[in-house]
Write a protein that holds these residues in place. Sequence first.
Motif, PDB file in Angstrom:
ATOM      1  N   ASN A 193       4.128  29.184  -5.084  1.00  0.00           N
ATOM      2  CA  ASN A 193       4.185  27.763  -4.743  1.00  0.00           C
ATOM      3  C   ASN A 193       4.706  26.928  -5.908  1.00  0.00           C
ATOM      4  O   ASN A 193       5.456  25.967  -5.702  1.00  0.00           O
ATOM      5  N   VAL A 194       4.326  27.277  -7.114  1.00  0.00           N
ATOM      6  CA  VAL A 194       4.862  26.581  -8.284  1.00  0.00           C
ATOM      7  C   VAL A 194       6.366  26.822  -8.384  1.00  0.00           C
ATOM      8  O   VAL A 194       7.141  25.901  -8.677  1.00  0.00           O
ATOM      9  N   LEU A 195       6.786  28.050  -8.108  1.00  0.00           N
ATOM     10  CA  LEU A 195       8.227  28.340  -8.111  1.00  0.00           C
ATOM     11  C   LEU A 195       8.942  27.613  -6.981  1.00  0.00           C
ATOM     12  O   LEU A 195      10.114  27.258  -7.106  1.00  0.00           O
ATOM     13  N   PHE A 196       8.241  27.371  -5.881  1.00  0.00           N
ATOM     14  CA  PHE A 196       8.799  26.565  -4.793  1.00  0.00           C
ATOM     15  C   PHE A 196       9.073  25.143  -5.275  1.00  0.00           C
ATOM     16  O   PHE A 196      10.117  24.556  -4.963  1.00  0.00           O
ATOM     17  N   LEU A 197       8.153  24.584  -6.052  1.00  0.00           N
ATOM     18  CA  LEU A 197       8.383  23.259  -6.624  1.00  0.00           C
ATOM     19  C   LEU A 197       9.582  23.256  -7.567  1.00  0.00           C
ATOM     20  O   LEU A 197      10.369  22.308  -7.592  1.00  0.00           O
ATOM     21  N   VAL A 198       9.714  24.336  -8.348  1.00  0.00           N
ATOM     22  CA  VAL A 198      10.871  24.451  -9.238  1.00  0.00           C
ATOM     23  C   VAL A 198      12.156  24.483  -8.412  1.00  0.00           C
ATOM     24  O   VAL A 198      13.152  23.845  -8.781  1.00  0.00           O
ATOM     25  N   CYS A 199      12.142  25.189  -7.305  1.00  0.00           N
ATOM     26  CA  CYS A 199      13.321  25.237  -6.426  1.00  0.00           C
ATOM     27  C   CYS A 199      13.646  23.857  -5.859  1.00  0.00           C
ATOM     28  O   CYS A 199      14.817  23.490  -5.755  1.00  0.00           O
ATOM     29  N   LEU A 200      12.623  23.092  -5.499  1.00  0.00           N
ATOM     30  CA  LEU A 200      12.866  21.739  -5.006  1.00  0.00           C
ATOM     31  C   LEU A 200      13.482  20.853  -6.087  1.00  0.00           C
ATOM     32  O   LEU A 200      14.390  20.064  -5.814  1.00  0.00           O
ATOM     33  N   VAL A 201      12.999  21.000  -7.306  1.00  0.00           N
ATOM     34  CA  VAL A 201      13.551  20.221  -8.412  1.00  0.00           C
ATOM     35  C   VAL A 201      15.001  20.617  -8.665  1.00  0.00           C
ATOM     36  O   VAL A 201      15.865  19.757  -8.869  1.00  0.00           O
TER      37      VAL A 201
ATOM     38  N   ILE B  92      18.300  26.069 -15.086  1.00  0.00           N
ATOM     39  CA  ILE B  92      18.054  27.461 -15.442  1.00  0.00           C
ATOM     40  C   ILE B  92      19.418  28.111 -15.678  1.00  0.00           C
ATOM     41  O   ILE B  92      20.223  28.243 -14.755  1.00  0.00           O
ATOM     42  N   THR B  93      19.646  28.530 -16.908  1.00  0.00           N
ATOM     43  CA  THR B  93      20.977  29.040 -17.262  1.00  0.00           C
ATOM     44  C   THR B  93      21.108  30.546 -17.083  1.00  0.00           C
ATOM     45  O   THR B  93      22.206  31.046 -16.876  1.00  0.00           O
ATOM     46  N   ILE B  94      20.007  31.282 -17.147  1.00  0.00           N
ATOM     47  CA  ILE B  94      20.064  32.736 -17.019  1.00  0.00           C
ATOM     48  C   ILE B  94      20.079  33.091 -15.533  1.00  0.00           C
ATOM     49  O   ILE B  94      19.142  32.768 -14.803  1.00  0.00           O
ATOM     50  N   PRO B  95      21.139  33.748 -15.048  1.00  0.00           N
ATOM     51  CA  PRO B  95      21.261  34.006 -13.607  1.00  0.00           C
ATOM     52  C   PRO B  95      20.161  34.903 -13.035  1.00  0.00           C
ATOM     53  O   PRO B  95      19.762  34.728 -11.885  1.00  0.00           O
ATOM     54  N   GLU B  96      19.676  35.862 -13.820  1.00  0.00           N
ATOM     55  CA  GLU B  96      18.630  36.752 -13.311  1.00  0.00           C
ATOM     56  C   GLU B  96      17.322  35.990 -13.068  1.00  0.00           C
ATOM     57  O   GLU B  96      16.643  36.215 -12.064  1.00  0.00           O
ATOM     58  N   ILE B  97      16.987  35.101 -13.974  1.00  0.00           N
ATOM     59  CA  ILE B  97      15.757  34.316 -13.810  1.00  0.00           C
ATOM     60  C   ILE B  97      15.918  33.334 -12.661  1.00  0.00           C
ATOM     61  O   ILE B  97      14.994  33.144 -11.862  1.00  0.00           O
ATOM     62  N   LYS B  98      17.099  32.724 -12.562  1.00  0.00           N
ATOM     63  CA  LYS B  98      17.344  31.793 -11.467  1.00  0.00           C
ATOM     64  C   LYS B  98      17.243  32.505 -10.117  1.00  0.00           C
ATOM     65  O   LYS B  98      16.660  31.971  -9.168  1.00  0.00           O
ATOM     66  N   SER B  99      17.762  33.712 -10.036  1.00  0.00           N
ATOM     67  CA  SER B  99      17.672  34.483  -8.791  1.00  0.00           C
ATOM     68  C   SER B  99      16.229  34.802  -8.434  1.00  0.00           C
ATOM     69  O   SER B  99      15.827  34.681  -7.269  1.00  0.00           O
ATOM     70  N   MET B 100      15.438  35.182  -9.437  1.00  0.00           N
ATOM     71  CA  MET B 100      14.032  35.500  -9.195  1.00  0.00           C
ATOM     72  C   MET B 100      13.256  34.263  -8.753  1.00  0.00           C
ATOM     73  O   MET B 100      12.435  34.335  -7.830  1.00  0.00           O
ATOM     74  N   VAL B 101      13.528  33.129  -9.364  1.00  0.00           N
ATOM     75  CA  VAL B 101      12.859  31.886  -8.988  1.00  0.00           C
ATOM     76  C   VAL B 101      13.210  31.503  -7.559  1.00  0.00           C
ATOM     77  O   VAL B 101      12.340  31.111  -6.769  1.00  0.00           O
ATOM     78  N   ILE B 102      14.463  31.624  -7.196  1.00  0.00           N
ATOM     79  CA  ILE B 102      14.886  31.255  -5.842  1.00  0.00           C
ATOM     80  C   ILE B 102      14.288  32.191  -4.804  1.00  0.00           C
ATOM     81  O   ILE B 102      13.795  31.752  -3.765  1.00  0.00           O
TER      82      ILE B 102
END
Length: 94
Positions: free
Chosen positions: A15-23, A31-41
């Motif tokens: 759910n916290v990552l969901f908020l990050v996705c909304l932001v 988020i500049t690192i593509p692997e972390i951005k993919s995991m967050v999404i």
Amino acid sequence: MKGLLFLARLALICNVLFLVCLVIQRTQDFITIPEIKSMVIILGWFLAPFINLGANVWYLVKRIGKHAVNLPVWLAVTNLLFLLLQFFVHFILA
């Protein structure tokens, strides 16, 4: 009972990552690192509603069945509020 506590904690993290996705969706991508951005999404946008729904349904079944639930009330309420927000974002705003 430890399974419900684990699932509720996992749902909170998603759910916290969901908020990050909304932001990220409403502002610029910070988020500049593509692997972390993919995991967050993946965890925040795609898996969070399903994990959260599973945790809330499991909690509801335990409460209706009059079983002892060793889950903090703040965690159950927070996950429920996030579930309502996720339904609103995915179904109303989509």
